[in-house]
Design a protein around this motif. Sequence first.
Motif, PDB file in Angstrom:
ATOM      1  N   LEU A 144       0.828  -1.202   0.000  1.00 19.41           N
ATOM      2  CA  LEU A 144       0.000   0.000   0.000  1.00 19.41           C
ATOM      3  C   LEU A 144       0.867   1.259   0.000  1.00 19.41           C
ATOM      4  CD1 LEU A 144      -2.775  -1.031   2.552  1.00 19.41           C
ATOM      5  CD2 LEU A 144      -3.102  -0.617   0.104  1.00 19.41           C
ATOM      6  N   LEU A 145       1.942   1.237   0.753  1.00 15.79           N
ATOM      7  CA  LEU A 145       2.841   2.385   0.801  1.00 15.79           C
ATOM      8  C   LEU A 145       3.426   2.671  -0.575  1.00 15.79           C
ATOM      9  CD1 LEU A 145       4.253   4.510   2.562  1.00 15.79           C
ATOM     10  CD2 LEU A 145       6.026   2.812   3.046  1.00 15.79           C
ATOM     11  N   ARG A 146       3.785   1.620  -1.302  1.00 10.47           N
ATOM     12  CA  ARG A 146       4.350   1.803  -2.636  1.00 10.47           C
ATOM     13  C   ARG A 146       3.295   2.294  -3.626  1.00 10.47           C
ATOM     14  NH1 ARG A 146       7.207  -3.848  -3.415  1.00 10.47           N
ATOM     15  NH2 ARG A 146       7.608  -3.063  -5.531  1.00 10.47           N
ATOM     16  N   VAL A 147       2.060   1.816  -3.498  1.00  9.39           N
ATOM     17  CA  VAL A 147       0.989   2.298  -4.371  1.00  9.39           C
ATOM     18  C   VAL A 147       0.660   3.754  -4.057  1.00  9.39           C
ATOM     19  CG1 VAL A 147      -1.436   2.029  -5.013  1.00  9.39           C
ATOM     20  CG2 VAL A 147       0.007   0.011  -4.718  1.00  9.39           C
ATOM     21  N   ALA A 148       0.671   4.115  -2.780  1.00  7.55           N
ATOM     22  CA  ALA A 148       0.371   5.502  -2.381  1.00  7.55           C
ATOM     23  C   ALA A 148       1.403   6.471  -2.919  1.00  7.55           C
ATOM     24  CB  ALA A 148       0.295   5.592  -0.862  1.00  7.55           C
ATOM     25  N   PHE A 179      -7.447   7.958 -12.055  1.00 13.54           N
ATOM     26  CA  PHE A 179      -8.468   7.289 -12.866  1.00 13.54           C
ATOM     27  C   PHE A 179      -9.578   8.258 -13.241  1.00 13.54           C
ATOM     28  CE2 PHE A 179     -11.434   3.366 -13.187  1.00 13.54           C
ATOM     29  CZ  PHE A 179     -11.080   3.174 -14.512  1.00 13.54           C
ATOM     30  N   LEU A 180      -9.939   9.146 -12.321  1.00  9.79           N
ATOM     31  CA  LEU A 180     -10.958  10.159 -12.600  1.00  9.79           C
ATOM     32  C   LEU A 180     -10.523  11.035 -13.771  1.00  9.79           C
ATOM     33  CD1 LEU A 180     -13.677  11.288 -11.481  1.00  9.79           C
ATOM     34  CD2 LEU A 180     -12.322  12.881 -10.119  1.00  9.79           C
ATOM     35  N   GLU A 181      -9.272  11.447 -13.759  1.00 14.45           N
ATOM     36  CA  GLU A 181      -8.750  12.279 -14.843  1.00 14.45           C
ATOM     37  C   GLU A 181      -8.712  11.497 -16.160  1.00 14.45           C
ATOM     38  OE1 GLU A 181      -4.921  13.403 -13.471  1.00 14.45           O
ATOM     39  OE2 GLU A 181      -5.665  14.883 -12.013  1.00 14.45           O
ATOM     40  N   GLN A 272       0.110   3.670 -12.137  1.00 13.11           N
ATOM     41  CA  GLN A 272       0.028   3.802 -10.688  1.00 13.11           C
ATOM     42  C   GLN A 272       0.726   2.669  -9.946  1.00 13.11           C
ATOM     43  OE1 GLN A 272      -0.820   6.953 -11.110  1.00 13.11           O
ATOM     44  NE2 GLN A 272      -2.102   6.888  -9.293  1.00 13.11           N
ATOM     45  N   MET A 273       0.890   1.532 -10.593  1.00 14.38           N
ATOM     46  CA  MET A 273       1.515   0.378  -9.945  1.00 14.38           C
ATOM     47  C   MET A 273       2.783  -0.050 -10.666  1.00 14.38           C
ATOM     48  SD  MET A 273      -1.699  -1.967  -8.752  1.00 14.38           S
ATOM     49  CE  MET A 273      -2.837  -1.359  -7.497  1.00 14.38           C
ATOM     50  N   ASP A 274       3.445   0.909 -11.309  1.00  6.78           N
ATOM     51  CA  ASP A 274       4.637   0.568 -12.082  1.00  6.78           C
ATOM     52  C   ASP A 274       5.785   0.083 -11.206  1.00  6.78           C
ATOM     53  OD1 ASP A 274       5.017   3.032 -10.895  1.00  6.78           O
ATOM     54  OD2 ASP A 274       6.084   3.905 -12.596  1.00  6.78           O
TER      55      ASP A 274
END
Length: 297
Positions: A144-148, A179-181, A272-274
């Motif tokens: 989660l920290l890496r995704v954030a 994702f919204l953008e 976002q998850m690269d």
Amino acid sequence: MSTPPPQPALHPALADRPGHLLWRARARVAAATEEEQRAGVDLHAVSVLRDLVGSPGGAPRSQQELADTVGISRTTMVRVAAALVAEGLVQRVRNPLDRRSYALTPTDAGARAVRLWQERTEAVQERLIRGFTDEEREVLAGLLLRVAGAEVGEETAEAVRDDIGFLVGRAHTRMHRRFLEDLAPLNLEPRLFGTLNLLARSGSLTQSEVARHLGISGASVVQIADDLEARGFVDRRRDPTDRRTQRLHLRPGATETLAAAHRVEAATLAAQMDDLSADEVATLVALLQRFVTSPEP
């Protein structure tokens, strides 16, 4: 303290989508937070004060910096700061980086309060991740920290950086914003995208069925259905077996838009998850599925 109802099962159309899982996980954290607030503990105040006390040397922090770090709105931050000052837990001092403005610093009473509140907030987290081994908790927090990413800065207190609920919120914020953008050119939003996925997999659904599958209120689904209908993606039709019930149906053309949205989703996730390998993404999905669906004790 009352026990919330069991978490609804994940629908196959959404069960393996990281964005949806983060959204559902954030909703679960919010529900637990609200329950604690009803018990007399403002967890926003706890997070702010804990972050202040955990700052190196108890250095003063601006309200905007704290709001960004903890993940709350400016309006909420103003309320929280005023309450903490009134209770003598923090004091306003001149901002060392801008003498024209003020920053917050904890008092001795604030430091003592953090120690007293810590037990309560740890109990909330324990409820949320009950059944997870220590290793699984550490893995989930790390992913989660890496995704954030930048949503959790280096200045964030170490105690907050290990908080699963906080990390869920920050990871969701980063994912949702992007994702919204990315969906905007398709005249879609993440909440509408999820509903279209349900309809594409299940065919027509009643609004109450959509609410159950998404884990949201009936009022929220009415707004989603209104927006989808206004944008030309769904039709409402009376259920032939129960004329009092309306069913949602995909309109011609919605399938093509949904296919384009899937391509956008893949690009968003890749961006976002690269920092995560395919195996790590699969591990994150599996852990979030358990987090979202595990029953309350």
